[in-house]
Design a protein around this motif. Structure first.
Motif: not given
Length: 369
Positions: A208-214
Protein backbone atom coordinates in the motif's frame (compact mmCIF):
# COMPACT_ATOMS: atom_id res chain seq x y z
CA UNK A 1 -48.98 10.68 22.23
CA UNK A 2 -52.23 9.04 21.15
CA UNK A 3 -52.92 12.00 18.85
CA UNK A 4 -49.70 11.51 16.91
CA UNK A 5 -49.84 9.64 13.59
CA UNK A 6 -48.60 6.07 14.03
CA UNK A 7 -46.89 3.65 11.68
CA UNK A 8 -49.59 1.23 10.61
CA UNK A 9 -47.58 -1.30 8.64
CA UNK A 10 -44.11 -2.10 7.33
CA UNK A 11 -43.80 -4.04 4.08
CA UNK A 12 -40.73 -5.35 2.29
CA UNK A 13 -39.66 -6.37 -1.18
CA UNK A 14 -36.38 -7.40 -2.80
CA UNK A 15 -35.20 -6.72 -6.34
CA UNK A 16 -32.18 -8.25 -8.07
CA UNK A 17 -30.78 -6.43 -11.09
CA UNK A 18 -28.08 -8.03 -13.28
CA UNK A 19 -25.05 -5.83 -13.93
CA UNK A 20 -24.59 -4.42 -17.43
CA UNK A 21 -21.15 -6.08 -17.52
CA UNK A 22 -19.11 -8.20 -15.08
CA UNK A 23 -18.02 -6.07 -12.13
CA UNK A 24 -15.21 -6.56 -9.66
CA UNK A 25 -12.79 -4.79 -7.36
CA UNK A 26 -9.67 -5.81 -5.49
CA UNK A 27 -11.33 -8.43 -3.31
CA UNK A 28 -14.73 -9.36 -4.79
CA UNK A 29 -16.59 -9.82 -8.07
CA UNK A 30 -20.33 -9.90 -8.84
CA UNK A 31 -22.81 -10.06 -11.71
CA UNK A 32 -25.98 -8.77 -10.01
CA UNK A 33 -27.04 -6.38 -7.26
CA UNK A 34 -29.93 -6.82 -4.83
CA UNK A 35 -31.87 -3.90 -3.37
CA UNK A 36 -34.08 -4.61 -0.34
CA UNK A 37 -36.95 -2.13 -0.02
CA UNK A 38 -38.83 -1.20 3.16
CA UNK A 39 -42.16 0.64 2.98
CA UNK A 40 -43.53 2.28 6.14
CA UNK A 41 -47.21 3.14 5.87
CA UNK A 42 -49.41 5.62 7.75
CA UNK A 43 -52.88 6.07 6.31
CA UNK A 44 -52.53 6.76 2.60
CA UNK A 45 -48.91 7.97 2.99
CA UNK A 46 -45.98 5.63 2.38
CA UNK A 47 -42.30 6.20 3.12
CA UNK A 48 -39.67 4.29 1.16
CA UNK A 49 -36.23 3.18 2.32
CA UNK A 50 -33.77 0.65 1.04
CA UNK A 51 -30.43 -1.05 1.43
CA UNK A 52 -28.14 -3.04 -0.83
CA UNK A 53 -28.00 -6.41 0.89
CA UNK A 54 -29.03 -10.07 0.49
CA UNK A 55 -32.76 -10.64 0.01
CA UNK A 56 -32.79 -12.38 3.41
CA UNK A 57 -32.53 -8.87 4.89
CA UNK A 58 -36.24 -8.50 4.17
CA UNK A 59 -36.90 -11.40 6.55
CA UNK A 60 -35.01 -9.56 9.30
CA UNK A 61 -37.32 -6.60 8.78
CA UNK A 62 -40.41 -8.82 8.75
CA UNK A 63 -39.40 -10.98 11.69
CA UNK A 64 -37.52 -8.65 14.05
CA UNK A 65 -38.33 -5.04 13.18
CA UNK A 66 -41.86 -4.71 11.80
CA UNK A 67 -43.48 -5.56 15.13
CA UNK A 68 -41.38 -2.95 16.91
CA UNK A 69 -42.10 -0.23 14.36
CA UNK A 70 -45.83 -0.87 13.85
CA UNK A 71 -47.83 1.33 16.19
CA UNK A 72 -44.89 3.62 16.97
CA UNK A 73 -45.22 7.41 16.51
CA UNK A 74 -44.38 8.11 12.89
CA UNK A 75 -42.78 11.45 13.73
CA UNK A 76 -40.40 10.08 16.39
CA UNK A 77 -37.81 8.47 14.16
CA UNK A 78 -34.87 8.48 16.64
CA UNK A 79 -37.09 6.75 19.24
CA UNK A 80 -38.00 4.02 16.75
CA UNK A 81 -34.39 3.69 15.59
CA UNK A 82 -33.32 3.00 19.18
CA UNK A 83 -36.09 0.43 19.58
CA UNK A 84 -34.94 -1.37 16.43
CA UNK A 85 -31.35 -1.48 17.67
CA UNK A 86 -32.51 -3.06 20.91
CA UNK A 87 -34.67 -5.57 19.07
CA UNK A 88 -31.70 -7.13 17.24
CA UNK A 89 -29.49 -7.51 20.32
CA UNK A 90 -29.43 -11.31 20.27
CA UNK A 91 -29.39 -11.53 16.47
CA UNK A 92 -26.22 -9.45 16.23
CA UNK A 93 -26.16 -5.88 14.98
CA UNK A 94 -23.25 -5.52 12.49
CA UNK A 95 -24.05 -6.72 9.00
CA UNK A 96 -27.50 -7.69 7.81
CA UNK A 97 -29.36 -6.53 10.93
CA UNK A 98 -27.85 -3.05 10.67
CA UNK A 99 -28.75 -2.95 6.99
CA UNK A 100 -32.33 -3.95 7.80
CA UNK A 101 -32.53 -1.17 10.40
CA UNK A 102 -31.10 1.24 7.84
CA UNK A 103 -33.78 0.44 5.25
CA UNK A 104 -36.57 0.97 7.78
CA UNK A 105 -34.99 4.11 9.26
CA UNK A 106 -34.71 5.69 5.81
CA UNK A 107 -38.34 4.75 5.14
CA UNK A 108 -39.39 6.38 8.42
CA UNK A 109 -37.61 9.64 7.59
CA UNK A 110 -39.21 9.59 4.16
CA UNK A 111 -42.60 8.93 5.75
CA UNK A 112 -42.21 11.76 8.28
CA UNK A 113 -41.27 14.26 5.57
CA UNK A 114 -44.19 13.13 3.41
CA UNK A 115 -46.61 13.47 6.33
CA UNK A 116 -45.35 17.04 6.78
CA UNK A 117 -45.36 17.59 2.98
CA UNK A 118 -41.70 18.65 2.95
CA UNK A 119 -38.65 17.54 1.00
CA UNK A 120 -36.54 15.65 3.51
CA UNK A 121 -33.70 18.17 3.23
CA UNK A 122 -36.08 20.91 4.42
CA UNK A 123 -37.19 18.80 7.36
CA UNK A 124 -33.56 18.10 8.35
CA UNK A 125 -32.44 21.65 7.57
CA UNK A 126 -30.10 22.33 4.67
CA UNK A 127 -26.43 23.12 5.13
CA UNK A 128 -26.00 23.48 1.35
CA UNK A 129 -28.14 23.60 -1.77
CA UNK A 130 -25.89 21.40 -3.91
CA UNK A 131 -24.23 18.10 -3.07
CA UNK A 132 -20.97 17.42 -4.96
CA UNK A 133 -20.71 13.94 -6.46
CA UNK A 134 -17.89 11.87 -7.91
CA UNK A 135 -18.21 9.28 -10.65
CA UNK A 136 -17.35 5.85 -9.28
CA UNK A 137 -16.82 2.55 -11.08
CA UNK A 138 -13.73 1.72 -13.10
CA UNK A 139 -14.03 -1.94 -12.15
CA UNK A 140 -11.02 -4.23 -12.39
CA UNK A 141 -13.05 -6.38 -14.80
CA UNK A 142 -13.21 -3.57 -17.36
CA UNK A 143 -10.90 -3.50 -20.35
CA UNK A 144 -9.28 -0.23 -21.39
CA UNK A 145 -12.03 0.68 -23.84
CA UNK A 146 -14.87 0.24 -21.36
CA UNK A 147 -13.03 2.13 -18.62
CA UNK A 148 -12.33 4.98 -21.03
CA UNK A 149 -15.99 5.21 -22.12
CA UNK A 150 -17.12 5.36 -18.52
CA UNK A 151 -14.59 8.00 -17.52
CA UNK A 152 -15.36 10.18 -20.55
CA UNK A 153 -19.08 9.81 -19.84
CA UNK A 154 -18.64 11.33 -16.40
CA UNK A 155 -16.09 14.01 -17.17
CA UNK A 156 -17.08 15.07 -20.69
CA UNK A 157 -20.78 14.21 -21.00
CA UNK A 158 -21.98 14.93 -17.45
CA UNK A 159 -19.35 17.43 -16.38
CA UNK A 160 -18.40 15.58 -13.18
CA UNK A 161 -14.90 16.82 -12.28
CA UNK A 162 -13.91 13.94 -9.98
CA UNK A 163 -13.82 10.20 -10.71
CA UNK A 164 -12.73 6.95 -9.05
CA UNK A 165 -11.53 3.56 -10.29
CA UNK A 166 -10.91 0.25 -8.53
CA UNK A 167 -7.38 -1.12 -8.04
CA UNK A 168 -5.62 -3.88 -6.03
CA UNK A 169 -6.89 -6.44 -8.54
CA UNK A 170 -6.80 -10.06 -7.27
CA UNK A 171 -5.83 -9.03 -3.74
CA UNK A 172 -2.97 -6.92 -5.03
CA UNK A 173 -1.39 -9.60 -7.21
CA UNK A 174 -1.64 -7.52 -10.41
CA UNK A 175 0.11 -4.38 -9.29
CA UNK A 176 1.56 -3.64 -12.72
CA UNK A 177 -1.93 -3.60 -14.23
CA UNK A 178 -3.18 -1.43 -11.37
CA UNK A 179 -0.54 1.17 -12.11
CA UNK A 180 -1.13 1.04 -15.85
CA UNK A 181 -4.89 1.50 -15.41
CA UNK A 182 -4.35 4.50 -13.14
CA UNK A 183 -1.95 6.05 -15.63
CA UNK A 184 -4.41 5.42 -18.44
CA UNK A 185 -7.24 6.97 -16.42
CA UNK A 186 -5.19 10.11 -15.83
CA UNK A 187 -4.52 10.39 -19.57
CA UNK A 188 -8.23 10.00 -20.36
CA UNK A 189 -9.57 12.58 -17.87
CA UNK A 190 -6.75 15.10 -18.29
CA UNK A 191 -5.04 17.17 -15.64
CA UNK A 192 -8.00 19.21 -14.38
CA UNK A 193 -10.28 16.42 -13.08
CA UNK A 194 -9.61 14.81 -9.70
CA UNK A 195 -8.62 11.14 -9.79
CA UNK A 196 -9.45 8.78 -6.92
CA UNK A 197 -8.70 5.07 -6.40
CA UNK A 198 -10.21 2.37 -4.20
CA UNK A 199 -8.20 -0.72 -3.21
CA UNK A 200 -11.02 -2.28 -1.14
CA UNK A 201 -8.45 -3.45 1.41
CA UNK A 202 -6.64 -5.56 -1.16
CA UNK A 203 -3.03 -4.55 -0.41
CA UNK A 204 -0.75 -5.40 2.47
CA UNK A 205 0.95 -2.55 4.32
CA UNK A 206 4.26 -2.39 2.42
CA UNK A 207 2.50 -2.72 -0.91
CA UNK A 208 0.00 0.00 0.00
CA UNK A 209 2.85 2.40 0.76
CA UNK A 210 4.69 1.54 -2.43
CA UNK A 211 1.58 1.90 -4.59
CA UNK A 212 0.48 5.02 -2.71
CA UNK A 213 3.68 6.85 -3.57
CA UNK A 214 3.27 5.89 -7.23
CA UNK A 215 -0.32 7.11 -7.14
CA UNK A 216 0.80 10.51 -5.89
CA UNK A 217 2.99 10.82 -8.98
CA UNK A 218 -0.15 10.42 -11.12
CA UNK A 219 -1.92 13.19 -9.21
CA UNK A 220 -4.23 10.82 -7.34
CA UNK A 221 -5.63 12.63 -4.30
CA UNK A 222 -7.85 9.95 -2.69
CA UNK A 223 -6.69 6.46 -1.66
CA UNK A 224 -9.61 4.46 -0.33
CA UNK A 225 -9.01 1.44 1.90
CA UNK A 226 -5.35 0.89 0.99
CA UNK A 227 -5.47 -1.93 3.56
CA UNK A 228 -8.41 -3.51 5.33
CA UNK A 229 -10.34 -1.07 7.48
CA UNK A 230 -10.48 -3.78 10.14
CA UNK A 231 -6.91 -2.79 11.03
CA UNK A 232 -7.29 0.78 12.21
CA UNK A 233 -3.82 1.20 13.69
CA UNK A 234 -2.24 0.00 10.46
CA UNK A 235 -4.49 2.25 8.40
CA UNK A 236 -3.43 5.19 10.55
CA UNK A 237 0.26 4.39 10.08
CA UNK A 238 -0.18 4.31 6.31
CA UNK A 239 -2.08 7.59 6.40
CA UNK A 240 0.81 9.24 8.27
CA UNK A 241 3.30 8.25 5.57
CA UNK A 242 1.35 9.20 2.44
CA UNK A 243 0.66 12.67 1.07
CA UNK A 244 -2.66 11.78 -0.58
CA UNK A 245 -5.85 11.51 1.48
CA UNK A 246 -6.66 8.12 2.97
CA UNK A 247 -10.37 7.30 3.28
CA UNK A 248 -12.35 4.43 4.80
CA UNK A 249 -15.47 3.69 6.82
CA UNK A 250 -17.93 2.15 4.36
CA UNK A 251 -18.11 -1.03 6.49
CA UNK A 252 -19.10 0.86 9.63
CA UNK A 253 -22.31 -0.68 10.96
CA UNK A 254 -22.31 0.99 14.37
CA UNK A 255 -21.62 4.47 15.70
CA UNK A 256 -18.79 3.28 18.01
CA UNK A 257 -16.94 1.92 14.96
CA UNK A 258 -16.74 5.40 13.48
CA UNK A 259 -15.50 6.80 16.78
CA UNK A 260 -12.79 4.12 16.94
CA UNK A 261 -11.72 4.93 13.39
CA UNK A 262 -11.51 8.63 14.12
CA UNK A 263 -9.76 8.11 17.45
CA UNK A 264 -7.13 5.98 15.70
CA UNK A 265 -6.35 8.83 13.28
CA UNK A 266 -6.99 6.35 10.50
CA UNK A 267 -8.56 8.61 7.85
CA UNK A 268 -8.35 12.05 6.30
CA UNK A 269 -12.00 11.73 5.23
CA UNK A 270 -14.53 9.45 6.93
CA UNK A 271 -16.84 7.40 4.74
CA UNK A 272 -20.22 6.26 6.01
CA UNK A 273 -22.97 4.36 4.22
CA UNK A 274 -26.52 5.33 5.20
CA UNK A 275 -27.79 1.93 4.00
CA UNK A 276 -25.38 0.05 6.29
CA UNK A 277 -24.84 2.07 9.44
CA UNK A 278 -28.41 2.07 10.76
CA UNK A 279 -29.93 4.68 8.49
CA UNK A 280 -30.09 8.45 8.33
CA UNK A 281 -30.35 8.70 12.12
CA UNK A 282 -26.94 7.11 12.69
CA UNK A 283 -25.36 8.61 9.57
CA UNK A 284 -25.99 12.14 10.80
CA UNK A 285 -24.43 11.24 14.15
CA UNK A 286 -21.35 9.87 12.38
CA UNK A 287 -21.11 13.18 10.52
CA UNK A 288 -21.17 15.02 13.84
CA UNK A 289 -18.40 12.81 15.25
CA UNK A 290 -16.25 13.62 12.24
CA UNK A 291 -17.02 17.34 12.39
CA UNK A 292 -15.99 17.43 16.06
CA UNK A 293 -12.53 16.26 14.97
CA UNK A 294 -12.28 18.55 11.95
CA UNK A 295 -12.74 15.67 9.51
CA UNK A 296 -14.90 15.66 6.37
CA UNK A 297 -17.53 13.02 5.64
CA UNK A 298 -18.21 11.32 2.31
CA UNK A 299 -21.37 9.38 1.54
CA UNK A 300 -20.69 5.84 0.28
CA UNK A 301 -22.77 4.57 -2.67
CA UNK A 302 -26.63 4.48 -2.75
CA UNK A 303 -26.71 8.13 -3.85
CA UNK A 304 -30.47 8.69 -3.67
CA UNK A 305 -30.68 7.28 -0.16
CA UNK A 306 -27.98 9.74 0.92
CA UNK A 307 -28.83 12.84 -1.06
CA UNK A 308 -31.07 14.78 1.35
CA UNK A 309 -29.07 13.90 4.46
CA UNK A 310 -25.87 14.84 2.63
CA UNK A 311 -27.27 18.30 1.94
CA UNK A 312 -27.85 18.71 5.70
CA UNK A 313 -24.21 18.05 6.68
CA UNK A 314 -21.80 21.02 7.00
CA UNK A 315 -18.66 18.85 6.75
CA UNK A 316 -19.73 16.88 3.69
CA UNK A 317 -16.97 16.48 1.11
CA UNK A 318 -18.95 14.63 -1.54
CA UNK A 319 -21.26 11.73 -2.40
CA UNK A 320 -20.34 8.66 -4.42
CA UNK A 321 -22.18 8.47 -7.75
CA UNK A 322 -21.60 4.71 -7.98
CA UNK A 323 -22.27 3.25 -11.43
CA UNK A 324 -23.89 0.04 -10.20
CA UNK A 325 -26.28 1.73 -7.76
CA UNK A 326 -27.08 4.67 -10.02
CA UNK A 327 -28.16 2.20 -12.68
CA UNK A 328 -30.30 0.20 -10.22
CA UNK A 329 -31.95 3.31 -8.78
CA UNK A 330 -32.76 4.65 -12.25
CA UNK A 331 -34.40 1.32 -13.10
CA UNK A 332 -36.42 0.88 -9.91
CA UNK A 333 -37.41 4.46 -9.01
CA UNK A 334 -38.89 7.54 -10.59
CA UNK A 335 -37.72 10.93 -9.31
CA UNK A 336 -33.97 10.29 -9.61
CA UNK A 337 -31.55 13.23 -9.62
CA UNK A 338 -29.32 14.69 -12.33
CA UNK A 339 -25.56 14.92 -11.57
CA UNK A 340 -24.84 17.25 -14.47
CA UNK A 341 -22.04 19.68 -13.68
CA UNK A 342 -20.80 17.52 -10.82
CA UNK A 343 -23.54 18.01 -8.22
CA UNK A 344 -27.12 17.13 -7.37
CA UNK A 345 -29.76 19.37 -5.79
CA UNK A 346 -32.08 17.31 -3.57
CA UNK A 347 -35.46 18.83 -2.86
CA UNK A 348 -35.24 21.39 -5.65
CA UNK A 349 -38.48 20.17 -7.27
CA UNK A 350 -40.39 20.41 -3.97
CA UNK A 351 -41.36 16.73 -3.96
CA UNK A 352 -41.89 15.49 -0.39
CA UNK A 353 -39.55 13.05 1.35
CA UNK A 354 -36.76 11.60 -0.72
CA UNK A 355 -38.71 12.46 -3.86
CA UNK A 356 -38.66 8.84 -5.02
CA UNK A 357 -41.53 6.60 -6.10
CA UNK A 358 -41.25 2.92 -6.96
CA UNK A 359 -41.45 2.48 -10.71
CA UNK A 360 -44.31 -0.06 -10.70
CA UNK A 361 -44.11 -2.33 -13.73
CA UNK A 362 -40.46 -1.49 -14.42
CA UNK A 363 -39.44 -2.58 -10.93
CA UNK A 364 -41.66 -5.67 -10.96
CA UNK A 365 -39.45 -7.19 -13.64
CA UNK A 366 -36.63 -7.51 -11.10
CA UNK A 367 -38.61 -8.52 -8.00
CA UNK A 368 -37.36 -11.68 -6.31
CA UNK A 369 -39.10 -11.54 -2.91
Amino acid sequence: MSDLPAVERVDTAAFTVPTDAPEGDGTLSWDSTTLVLAAARCGDVTGLGYTYAPSATARVVDGLLAGVVTGAPALDVPRVNEAMHRAVRNAGLPGVAAQAIAAVDIALWDLKARLLDLPLVRLLGAAREEVPVYGSGGFTTYDDARQERQLRGWVEDEGIPRVKIKIAESWGRREDRDRRRVSRARTVIGDTADLYVDANGGYDAKQALRVGRALADEGVTWFEEPVSSDHLTLLGLIREQLALDVAAGEYGYTLPYFEHMLAAGAVDCLQADVTRCGGITTWLRAAALAQARGIDLSGHCAPHAHAHAAAAVPNLRHLEWFHDHVRVERLLFDGVLDPGGGSITPGADGAPGLGLTLAGERAQTYRVA
